[in-house]
Design a protein around this motif. Structure first.
Motif, PDB file in Angstrom:
ATOM      1  N   PHE A   1       1.088  -1.424   0.038  1.00 34.62           N
ATOM      2  CA  PHE A   1       0.195  -0.287   0.009  1.00 34.62           C
ATOM      3  C   PHE A   1       1.060   1.588   0.129  1.00 34.62           C
ATOM      4  CE2 PHE A   1       0.674  -1.264   4.561  1.00 34.62           C
ATOM      5  CZ  PHE A   1       0.937  -0.561   5.250  1.00 34.62           C
TER       6      PHE A   1
ATOM      7  N   TRP B   1      -3.239   8.966   1.058  1.00 34.49           N
ATOM      8  CA  TRP B   1      -2.344   8.402  -0.002  1.00 34.49           C
ATOM      9  C   TRP B   1      -1.219   8.543  -0.235  1.00 34.49           C
ATOM     10  CZ3 TRP B   1      -3.007   2.834  -1.273  1.00 34.49           C
ATOM     11  CH2 TRP B   1      -2.615   2.960  -2.695  1.00 34.49           C
TER      12      TRP B   1
ATOM     13  N   TYR C   1      -2.468   3.529  -7.764  1.00 30.90           N
ATOM     14  CA  TYR C   1      -3.322   2.168  -7.124  1.00 30.90           C
ATOM     15  C   TYR C   1      -3.003   1.496  -7.859  1.00 30.90           C
ATOM     16  CZ  TYR C   1      -6.024  -0.644  -4.642  1.00 30.90           C
ATOM     17  OH  TYR C   1      -6.925  -1.779  -4.663  1.00 30.90           O
TER      18      TYR C   1
ATOM     19  N   GLN D   1      -0.018  -2.074  -7.377  1.00 33.66           N
ATOM     20  CA  GLN D   1      -1.147  -3.258  -7.703  1.00 33.66           C
ATOM     21  C   GLN D   1       0.034  -4.698  -8.438  1.00 33.66           C
ATOM     22  OE1 GLN D   1      -2.388  -4.392  -4.945  1.00 33.66           O
ATOM     23  NE2 GLN D   1      -4.897  -3.943  -4.750  1.00 33.66           N
TER      24      GLN D   1
ATOM     25  N   ASP E   1      -9.123  -5.114  -1.629  1.00 31.38           N
ATOM     26  CA  ASP E   1      -7.821  -3.710  -1.435  1.00 31.38           C
ATOM     27  C   ASP E   1      -6.533  -3.474  -0.497  1.00 31.38           C
ATOM     28  OD1 ASP E   1     -10.872  -3.106  -2.655  1.00 31.38           O
ATOM     29  OD2 ASP E   1     -11.864  -3.165  -0.893  1.00 31.38           O
TER      30      ASP E   1
ATOM     31  N   ASP F   1      -6.358  -0.045  -0.124  1.00 29.91           N
ATOM     32  CA  ASP F   1      -6.067   1.175   0.267  1.00 29.91           C
ATOM     33  C   ASP F   1      -7.332   1.271   1.562  1.00 29.91           C
ATOM     34  OD1 ASP F   1      -8.202   0.066  -1.639  1.00 29.91           O
ATOM     35  OD2 ASP F   1      -7.843   2.149  -2.839  1.00 29.91           O
TER      36      ASP F   1
ATOM     37  N   SER G   1      -6.826   6.673  -1.235  1.00 29.94           N
ATOM     38  CA  SER G   1      -6.211   6.413  -2.593  1.00 29.94           C
ATOM     39  C   SER G   1      -6.885   7.521  -4.013  1.00 29.94           C
ATOM     40  CB  SER G   1      -6.230   4.955  -3.160  1.00 29.94           C
ATOM     41  OG  SER G   1      -7.346   4.413  -3.477  1.00 29.94           O
TER      42      SER G   1
END
Length: 645
Positions: A398, A411, A419, A423, A504, A506, A525
């Motif tokens: 994260f 964020w 984001y 990932q 997820d 965030d 985010s």
């Protein structure tokens, strides 16, 4: 007399040092050279450019020098052998084995393998390549078995841990020292959780499992040799929680490694019986191992004096009161739809624009235990995604920073695609780590014959196991190479959409209840998503699982694909008011209709219509037959006592 002939015909038990003083002096110089090399680059199989000097002796991980010769028994009848003396035996290896095999593995593993002695006589044991390869395979089994059972390796096995060096159970390190350095602790989801020990009952703490034939001991047999190495025994039944790979609260044929679990017990005459667990049970309900909250608190109370301070005890008490032992199971067996009353209470928390700020209303959300929504995965199926006001710390990572002033996570990167990019980067690191481990494992396994390759093709390092669990946690998919590649291909095709399909990472910051009945979820985010329905944690686990795919199927798809036998609904009895779970077949359902309010209408064969909120899948219970119906010769008995006279 040159050094080569000296080494070729060496029997130091009868060696007269005064007669061969010149040879001793020469050899002492060579030994010093070996010792210097050993201290510097550790590649002590490389001794000298002179072939006649390619000899080394080892005891207690130290080179043997000429000054110590009289303390050792070293035999030599072949100039192509390297000689060692271990604790319990004398042994030798071929130079080719040392150079072609042992030189390719890490020093820690090399020294460990050289000191594995399994004979106590004084004959020289020649350890060839086949010997070492088998020992290395055995070590792989030992390491994987111990990791899966959550055991620490015994110090008699893992000498390097006992010396404080530690060993990394990565095939990249084990078989290709220069390939990289991957550690299991790089991945957070290393082992499935086991409930807090206070919530484990006596059955969980026992090492005897109940079967329809009687009680038996469990063990893990990865190699299919009835645990020849003696490392697979369960210390308690609670270790079964580690084998519920699909997280539904049952250990059964749908779980990884169920076919590797076995039981050991005895017949009435004291003869040992070994069977696959699947031969004596259909499944094991892990909820049978979980104690009640009242009993857990009583057990904590009994330990009150061990806390030292009343403050420490009270903190533990509050944590135990808030703890949910069923949280180790997946949300589909724990969650249920928000009721209208829940929605009414949430609406009261909204501001003028309809937004409910999570951080300002944590108390209200804690009262619901947890909230989740349905998320579509890479394979097209749906799973529940649990929402959190704190970012998840999986290996997928994260990019959140905690602001100590506002006490909130925000964020770090303002890039609207950060984001999704993160990932992707995290997944590719995971993918590359796994493929590297796999390549190194397969390069090693492929040196064996087909029978051995088949036997050990599923042996995995702890790094591989950790990555597999991290993958399943992040994607909701069972780990297979096909699924790993499927997620990679999906990222290549549509990075943004694929990133949103993963777990997820965030934090949820706000929820809005929209006028059309949907919900907008806002994350720190910058992401916002709209979902049709929210679910709440029941605080317990059911023997049924939410069929989320039914919510997103059409009526035509439902009536074509749904299995009425295993599909079920919660029905309230009109007389008792009790909620019962009945299969759709038992209800006489002929047609299923989707309603606009996310509910279902079930039309039965007697002309009735039943309105339900959810369709569930029943989890089939353990089929325990009446033990009295089993023939006496098939019953299990305790291990007979051995009486010494």
């Amino acid at each position: 007399m040159d050094i080569k002939s000296f080494q070729t015909n060496l029997d130091l038990t009868n060696f007269k040092f005064d007669k061969y003083a010149d040879i001793v002096k020469q050899n002492e110089e060579i030994s010093k050279k070996r010792a210097d090399i050993y201290k510097t680059d550790r590649n002590f199989h490389i001794i000298s450019e002179n072939e006649s000097e390619n000899y080394i002796g080892i005891k207690n991980n130290e080179p043997i020098t000429s000054k110590k010769y009289k303390d050792y028994i070293i035999y030599s009848d072949n100039e192509n052998l390297l000689y060692y003396e271990g604790t319990n035996a004398y042994y030798a290896i071929t130079k080719d084995t040392d150079i072609n095999l042992l030189s390719k593995i890490s020093l820690a593993d090399k020294m460990f393998l050289l000191n594995k002695n399994d004979t106590t006589d004084e004959k020289v044991v020649v350890k060839d390549e086949a010997y070492f390869m088998q020992k290395m395979l055995d070590d792989m089994i030992i390491e994987q078995t111990s990791f899966m059972l959550g055991k620490k390796l015994d110090q008699s096995y893992d000498v390097w841990h006992s010396l404080g060096f530690g060993r990394s159970y990565s095939y990249a390190n084990k078989f290709s020292p220069n390939a990289g350095n991957y550690k299991a602790d790089n991945y957070s989801n290393q082992n499935p959780l086991i409930p807090n020990s206070y919530y484990l009952n006596s059955y969980a703490n026992s090492n005897l499992i109940d079967t329809k034939f009687g009680k038996a001991e469990l063990f893990l047999d990865l190699a299919g040799d009835n645990d020849r190495l003696g490392v697979g025994s369960f210390s308690s039944n609670s270790q079964l929680f580690r084998f519920d790979s699909d997280g539904n609260g049952f250990v059964d044929k749908n779980d990884d490694y169920f076919d590797k679990l076995k039981i050991r017990t005895y017949d009435k005459d004291g003869n040992e019986i070994i069977k696959k667990l699947s031969e004596v049970v259909d499944s094991i309900n892990l909820k049978d191992f979980i104690d009640s909250k009242s009993n857990a608190l009583k057990k904590l109370e009994a330990q009150k004096d061990n806390y030292g301070t009343i403050e420490g005890y009270e903190r533990s008490l509050e944590l135990l009161k808030d703890y949910n032992p069923y949280s180790i199971f997946k949300p589909e067996v724990r969650y249920e739809s928000l009721t209208q009353n829940d929605l009414n209470e949430l609406s009261k928390l909204a501001d003028e624009d309809g937004w409910i700020d999570i951080n300002s209303n944590l108390g209200a959300f804690n009262g619901l235990l947890g909230i989740a929504y349905a998320k579509q995965g890479v394979d097209g199926s749906y799973r529940l995604e649990e929402l959190s006001s704190y970012p998840h710390t999986t290996n997928f990572g994260f990019n959140n920073v905690f602001d100590t002033t506002t006490k909130e996570y925000y964020w770090r990167d303002s890039d609207k695609n950060s984001y999704q990019n993160q990932q992707y980067t995290r997944f590719m690191n995971l993918y590359n780590d796994y493929m590297s481990e796999l390549k190194n494992r397969d390069d090693y396994i492929n040196e064996f014959d087909d029978e051995t390759k088949a036997k050990y093709q599923n042996v995995k390092s702890s790094v591989m196991l950790s990555i597999e669990r991290e993958f399943s946690s992040a994607t909701g998919l069972n780990f297979t190479l096909e699924n790993l590649q499927k997620v990679k291909d999906s990222f290549e095709k549509d990075r943004v959409n694929t990133a949103n399909m993963l777990k997820d990472t965030d934090a949820l910051t706000a929820i809005r209840i929209n006028k059309n009945g949907t919900f907008t979820l806002k994350f720190n985010s910058g992401r916002e998503i709209i979902v049709n329905e929210l679910y709440k944690d029941s605080g317990k686990a059911f023997d049924i699982e939410l069929n989320l795919n039914a919510k997103f199927a059409t009526s035509i798809e439902l009536n074509q694909d749904i299995d009425l036998v295993v599909s079920a609904a919660k029905i309230q009895d009109k007389i008792t008011g009790q909620i019962e779970i009945k299969s759709l077949k038992d209800l006489g359902v002929e047609i299923i209709k989707k309603l606009s309010n996310n509910k279902f209408a079930l039309q039965t064969n007697d002309g009735k219509t039943i309105i339900i909120d959810q369709i569930y899948t029943r989890l089939m219970p353990n089929n325990q037959n009446d033990i009295n119906l089993i023939d006496d010769k098939d019953k299990f008995y305790p291990k007979p006592l051995r009486i010494w006279v």
